[in-house]
Design a protein around this motif. Structure first.
Motif, short mmCIF file in Angstrom:
data_model
loop_
_atom_site.label_atom_id
_atom_site.label_comp_id
_atom_site.label_asym_id
_atom_site.label_seq_id
_atom_site.Cartn_x
_atom_site.Cartn_y
_atom_site.Cartn_z
N ALA A 1 100.34 -31.12 -55.28
CA ALA A 1 99.00 -31.66 -55.05
C ALA A 1 98.23 -31.81 -56.35
N GLY A 2 97.53 -32.94 -56.47
CA GLY A 2 96.63 -33.17 -57.58
C GLY A 2 97.28 -33.45 -58.92
N THR A 3 98.59 -33.57 -58.96
CA THR A 3 99.27 -33.84 -60.24
C THR A 3 98.81 -35.16 -60.82
N HIS A 4 98.51 -35.16 -62.11
CA HIS A 4 98.13 -36.39 -62.82
C HIS A 4 99.08 -36.56 -64.00
N ASN A 5 99.70 -37.72 -64.09
CA ASN A 5 100.55 -38.05 -65.23
C ASN A 5 99.85 -39.14 -66.02
N ALA A 6 99.47 -38.80 -67.27
CA ALA A 6 98.78 -39.74 -68.14
C ALA A 6 99.68 -40.93 -68.44
N SER A 7 99.12 -41.91 -69.08
CA SER A 7 99.86 -43.16 -69.36
C SER A 7 101.21 -42.87 -70.00
N HIS A 8 102.24 -43.47 -69.42
CA HIS A 8 103.60 -43.32 -69.91
C HIS A 8 104.42 -44.50 -69.39
N ALA A 9 105.64 -44.62 -69.88
CA ALA A 9 106.57 -45.66 -69.42
C ALA A 9 107.95 -45.03 -69.28
N HIS A 10 108.77 -45.65 -68.46
CA HIS A 10 110.15 -45.18 -68.27
C HIS A 10 111.12 -46.20 -68.84
N GLU A 11 112.30 -45.73 -69.25
CA GLU A 11 113.32 -46.65 -69.77
C GLU A 11 114.12 -47.29 -68.64
#
Length: 101
Positions: free
Chosen positions: A35-45
């Protein structure tokens, strides 16, 4: 406010998995996010295609924000910067990854 969706059937999950495999998504897994997890700006390969099983996920990409709930499908292109915000009850989703050739 939208009505909660009934749980997905085994046949619906199987059909989604089969579709992922036929579309070249080689890594399939079910993810459980607190709950409430925030992942800041990122990209995946890798490219992502996922089916929400439970909870809520809000994705922001290219200045656009979309929120997904159980039964919704979301995609993300490889290399595309985005943020992820998970709802008050967390989320679970079935995801496939496809790596560039």
């Amino acid at each position: 406010m939208s009505q909660p969706q009934p749980p997905l059937t085994h046949a619906e999950l199987q059909a989604f998995e089969t579709g992922l495999l036929s579309d070249g998504f080689v890594e399939l897994q079910t993810r459980e996010i607190p709950a409430g997890t925030h992942n800041a700006s990122h990209a995946h390969e890798f490219e992502v295609k996922a089916l929400m099983l439970d909870g809520e996920l809000t994705l922001t990409c290219d200045g656009l924000t979309a929120t997904y709930h159980a039964g919704d499908i979301f995609t993300m292109q490889a290399g595309k910067p985005h943020t992820e915000q998970f709802g008050a009850s967390g989320a679970s989703y079935l995801v496939g990854r496809k790596y560039p050739a």
